[in-house]
Motif scaffolding. Structure first.
Motif, mmCIF file in Angstrom:
data_model
loop_
_atom_site.group_PDB
_atom_site.id
_atom_site.type_symbol
_atom_site.label_atom_id
_atom_site.label_comp_id
_atom_site.label_asym_id
_atom_site.label_seq_id
_atom_site.Cartn_x
_atom_site.Cartn_y
_atom_site.Cartn_z
ATOM 1 N N ASN A 180 0.748 -1.221 0.007
ATOM 2 C CA ASN A 180 0.175 -0.165 0.061
ATOM 3 C C ASN A 180 0.870 1.242 0.113
ATOM 4 O O ASN A 180 0.503 2.175 -0.597
ATOM 5 C CB ASN A 180 -1.095 -0.081 1.361
ATOM 6 N N HIS B 169 2.504 1.935 -3.322
ATOM 7 C CA HIS B 169 1.281 2.488 -4.189
ATOM 8 C C HIS B 169 1.051 3.928 -4.076
ATOM 9 O O HIS B 169 1.097 4.753 -4.856
ATOM 10 C CB HIS B 169 0.056 1.782 -4.270
ATOM 11 N N GLU B 170 1.046 4.192 -2.936
ATOM 12 C CA GLU B 170 0.886 5.848 -2.424
ATOM 13 C C GLU B 170 2.008 6.674 -2.846
ATOM 14 O O GLU B 170 1.822 7.780 -3.261
ATOM 15 C CB GLU B 170 0.913 5.849 -0.760
ATOM 16 N N GLU C 30 -2.349 -6.576 -6.682
ATOM 17 C CA GLU C 30 -3.368 -6.776 -5.677
ATOM 18 C C GLU C 30 -3.871 -8.147 -5.905
ATOM 19 O O GLU C 30 -4.384 -8.685 -5.223
ATOM 20 C CB GLU C 30 -4.583 -5.522 -5.929
#
Length: 447
Positions: A135, A138-139, A179
């Motif tokens: 995550n 991705h950020e 994902e």
């Protein structure tokens, strides 16, 4: 070795470092893990360096505001003195800087603590560590793209804009693949909390994209079927609660024949997946390696519930004569296995008012009445009613499958979606009592 395994193209895996106890040289290992962007899990109460980091992470993290800060020199020295009594002052000052470097804010998404009296299991903590790391990646990628966009906003040409869209599409595809891997991992570990945020995100972002929605549906189909076979009831409940069409999730049409084919295959696949001990119970229950034909289910329901329970999978066998024959096969002798063998001649058969088979005659009359009613009703309403009936039948089939495959938790989830829950619960009770007689283990809390 870890790098080679993670870079393997045949399968995808993630490297996670687990620190149990640990000495002063472990600092170098942790620094290398940070450079490789590898998640780290500290086992609290295992001693020494693991406890030092666990203590400092807990002290320097504000869970309420989701903020972290670097511990002071004094706090690090105090923790080292408490858990590393053998270290001298020179060693403590050298290790302090290394610990502070690791505990920087930009590295905190890689640091995780497992505590036995707080967390469920290590596997769940490991998955959380991987999920948090992905995550954060991705950020960071989104943030860097936004900064680049602001810098080039006035200088962009049409060609550059098209190039950027292509790159963005590739990035989205890569994120989707990542994902998918996390969903697969969550399914294998039966960790629903890790999969929930991905599933919710996809439901929100694919409403207006038919191509992406179709691809996601294929992923949902695999996840749903795997959740059934691997006995992950929480995943199955999510798909029911989210309003997914079970026929689409199973990749079949609202047709009885397709439903029966799918059901037999589901029994076979589940039998291969379940533990060896449970497999022996099912083999004893069915007298064979699971379910081979759809008629097997009717025979077993007749045996465990009683002959009053009509055949629900093969209607042509749902007559008084044939049901009694099945009943004799189950409870008296195996010589009555055939419904045509060992029958009395038709001339000697006794039937009330000259009717050869009252139930089959009733079924014929019901068919005539239903066909007359169907001619007068709207075709669209008939189709909706038929589809609803097939969905109810599929829900019933999945519930019976969970019961027969000795999955009580899955059966509880599917019981909620039955039309007649009392009847379904009584059927489950009768079958599970059969399993209890075959079980070699006894729950002491019920003795």
């Amino acid at each position: 070795l870890v790098k080679e395994a993670c870079d393997d193209k045949d399968h995808k895996c993630y490297g996670v470092t687990i620190i149990v106890e640990g000495g002063k040289n472990t600092i170098e290992v942790l620094q290398n893990d940070i450079k490789q962007n590898r998640p780290i899990v500290f086992i609290e109460d295992s001693g020494r360096l693991a406890d030092v980091f666990a203590s400092l992470i807990n002290q320097t993290a504000d869970a309420k505001n989701d903020q972290q800060f670097i511990p002071s020199d004094e706090a690090v020295r105090k923790a080292l003195t408490e858990f590393f009594s053998s270290l001298d002052k020179g060693e403590i000052s050298g290790i302090t800087k290394g610990i502070q470097e690791i505990l920087k804010k930009e590295n905190r998404h890689l640091l995780n603590v497992f505590r036995m009296d707080r967390d469920k299991n290590v596997a769940e903590t490991i998955f959380k560590a991987i999920f948090t790391m992905k995550n954060k990646q991705h950020e960071i990628s989104i943030g860097s793209e936004q900064k680049d966009e602001q810098k080039k906003q006035d200088e962009q040409t049409k060609q550059e804009e098209q190039k950027k869209q292509v790159e963005q599409k590739k990035q989205d595809e890569q994120n989707a693949k990542d994902e998918d891997i996390l969903l697969e991992l969550a399914s294998q570990w039966n960790y629903f909390d890790g999969a929930l945020s991905i599933l919710k995100k996809r439901l929100q972002t694919t409403n207006n994209n038919d191509e992406t929605k179709e691809k996601d549906m294929e992923r949902y189909e695999k996840l749903f079927r795997d959740s059934l076979i691997k006995n992950h009831p929480v995943f199955v409940e999510y798909f029911h609660a989210a309003g997914f069409d079970p026929f689409k999730l199973l990749g079949i049409k609202c047709v009885e024949q397709e439903r029966h084919i799918m059901l037999v295959q589901l029994y076979k696949d589940t039998y291969e997946e379940i533990p060896t001990s449970n497999r022996s119970y099912i083999k004893e229950l069915f007298g064979q390696s699971g379910v081979k034909t759809i008629r097997t289910l009717d025979r077993k329901l007749n045996k465990f519930i009683g002959s009053f329970f009509g055949a629900i999978y093969s209607e042509k066998y749902n007559t008084y004569t044939k049901r009694i024959c099945i009943d004799l096969t189950n409870h008296v002798c195996s010589c009555c296995n055939s419904t045509t063998k060992h029958r009395t001649p038709k001339s000697n058969q006794v039937s009330p008012q000259g009717i050869k088979d009252t139930q089959s005659q009733d079924q014929q009359n019901n068919k005539k009445v239903s066909s007359e009613e169907n001619d007068t009703e709207n075709s669209g309403e008939n189709k909706n009613t038929k589809d609803l009936l097939e969905k109810n039948k599929l829900s019933r089939d999945l519930f019976l499958w969970a019961v027969f495959m000795d999955m009580p938790e899955m059966a509880k989830i599917l019981l909620i979606h039955q039309q007649s829950r009392i009847c379904a619960a009584l059927i489950a009770s009768a079958i599970f009592k059969r399993y209890s007689k075959l079980s070699l283990t006894v729950k002491l809390d019920r003795v």
